[in-house]
Design an enzyme around this catalytic site. Structure first.
Site, PDB file in Angstrom:
ATOM      1  N   PRO A  21       0.800  -1.221   0.000  1.00 14.69           N
ATOM      2  CG  PRO A  21      -0.079  -1.077   2.145  1.00 14.69           C
ATOM      3  CD  PRO A  21       0.663  -1.991   1.231  1.00 14.69           C
ATOM      4  CD  GLU A  22       4.147   2.863  -3.572  1.00 16.13           C
ATOM      5  OE1 GLU A  22       4.235   4.001  -4.064  1.00 16.13           O
ATOM      6  OE2 GLU A  22       4.773   1.894  -4.005  1.00 16.13           O
TER       7      GLU A  22
END
Length: 290
Positions: free
Chosen positions: A2-3
Site C-alpha cells: 500500500p502506497e
DNA sequence: TATATCTCCTGCGGGC
DNA sequence: TGCCCGCAGGAGATAT
C-alpha cells in the site's frame, strides 16, 4: 504494497463504514501489531472501548481515526501487507487478523497483516503547520494530494538533498506517500533515472517530476489502487486495477511502452528498481551509486 | 547534521 | 516431498 492511493482507498472505506460507530470491544491477538503503542495492548484496548469515531484522516501512508474524545487518535500504518477490513461480527476470522474492534452495528473492524510491518497506536493530536495531526505523523511532509500541498516548497526541499532522486522520493519527511512502485513509475514518466542527484536537477525538471508523481497517484486512485496479490484490498476485501497500467514496475525484460527498449531491473536501497535504459539514461558514474 | 545501511517479518517460488 | 534460500519492502534504529 500500500502506497498513498491504496491508503486513500482504505481511508474512504473507513469514512463510509466506520465513522459514527462506537467501538464496543477491542481484542489484540498479536503484540507486534501494537508494538508502537508503548503502554501495551491492554491500555490500547481499554482506551479505545466506548469511543465514537468522528473522522478518518490520512497523510501520506499514515491513516488515523479521530474520536469524540479530542485528546485521542488511533494511528494506523499498513506497512507492507496491512488491511483494514469491516466484516460482520460472525464472519470467520482471517488467518492474520491481529486486532479486532467490535462496532455497535454488529460489524468488526479488523486489522489483518501477514508480514506484521504495520500496526496501531494511540497518540495525541498536535498542530503542525496549521493542521492537526497525530504526534507520530508530525515529521511526515504533506503529500501531493493534500489540498495544502505547496509544489514550490516541495521542489525546494527535494533539491536541497545531496543524494539520489529516488532515495529522496522515498523519504517521507521530504515528500510523503511515495513508495517503490510509484517512485519508479513517476521517474519513468519524467524520463529521469533514479540515480540522478536530486540537487543536480533544475527547478523545471523537479516540478515536472512532481507533476508526474501527482498524476500517477491520481490515476491509481481512480483505478482503486494497485494490487499484485491478495495483500492489498479495500475495507470490503476488493482489489484495485492500476497494476494493469504500470509502465515499468515489475516489467523486467518487457518492452518499454514509449520506445520499445527492454525494461531493466537494478538493485537500489536493497530493493528492486525498474527503468527504461533508453528513456532514462544513467547519469555519469560520479552521481550514481550501485 | 546529513546520509547510508541494517533490521524487523512471513509467504511464495525456485533449486536441489 | 521436504528443506533451504532469496525475494518482496516501509520505516525506525543504528552506523558512518
Amino acid at each position: 504494497m500500500p502506497e498513498l492511493p491504496e491508503v486513500e482507498v482504505v481511508r474512504r472505506g473507513l469514512a463510509e463504514h466506520v465513522v459514527g460507530r462506537v467501538i464496543e470491544s477491542v481484542v489484540v491477538t498479536h503484540p507486534r501489531s501494537v508494538r508502537r503503542h508503548l503502554e501495551g495492548a491492554a491500555d490500547l484496548a481499554a482506551r479505545l472501548t466506548g469511543l465514537r469515531v468522528a473522522s478518518a484522516e490520512r497523510r501520506g501512508k499514515y491513516l488515523w481515526l479521530t474520536f469524540d474524545d479530542p485528546e485521542t487518535s488511533l494511528v494506523v500504518h499498513l506497512g507492507m501487507s496491512g488491511q483494514m477490513l469491516v466484516q460482520p461480527v460472525d464472519a470467520p476470522a482471517e488467518k492474520h487478523a491481529h486486532i479486532r474492534a467490535g462496532l455497535d452495528d454488529d460489524t468488526e473492524l479488523r486489522f489483518v497483516d501477514q508480514r506484521t510491518f504495520g500496526g496501531w497506536q494511540l497518540a495525541p493530536l498536535l498542530e503542525v503547520d496549521g493542521t492537526m495531526v497525530p504526534e507520530p505523523v508530525a515529521h511526515i511532509a504533506r503529500d501531493p494530494l493534500d489540498p495544502l500541498f505547496d509544489a514550490d516548497v516541495a521542489v525546494k526541499a527535494l533539491r536541497a538533498k545531496q543524494t539520489e532522486i529516488k532515495r529522496v522520493l522515498l523519504d517521507q519527511s521530504v515528500l510523503s506517500g511515495v513508495g517503490n512502485i510509484y517512485a519508479d513509475e513517476s521517474l519513468w514518466r519524467a524520463g529521469l533515472h533514479g540515480g540522478r542527484l536530486a540537487s543536480g536537477l533544475s527547478r523545471t525538471a523537479m516540478h515536472g517530476l512532481l507533476t508526474e508523481v501527482g498524476a500517477v497517484m491520481g490515476e491509481a486512485l481512480a483505478a482503486g489502487g494497485t494490487s499484485f496479490d491478495a495483500l492489498y484490498v479495500n475495507v470490503n476485501g476488493q482489489s484495485g486495477y492500476f497494476e494493469r497500467s504500470l509502465a515499468v514496475y515489475g516489467r523486467e525484460d518487457e518492452p518499454c511502452r514509449r520506445c520499445g527498449a527492454a525494461i531493466r531491473r537494478e538493485k537500489f536501497m536493497n530493493r528492486s528498481s525498474y527503468s527504461c535504459p533508453r528513456c532514462q539514461p544513467k547519469p555519469a558514474a560520479r552521481a550514481t551509486r550501485p
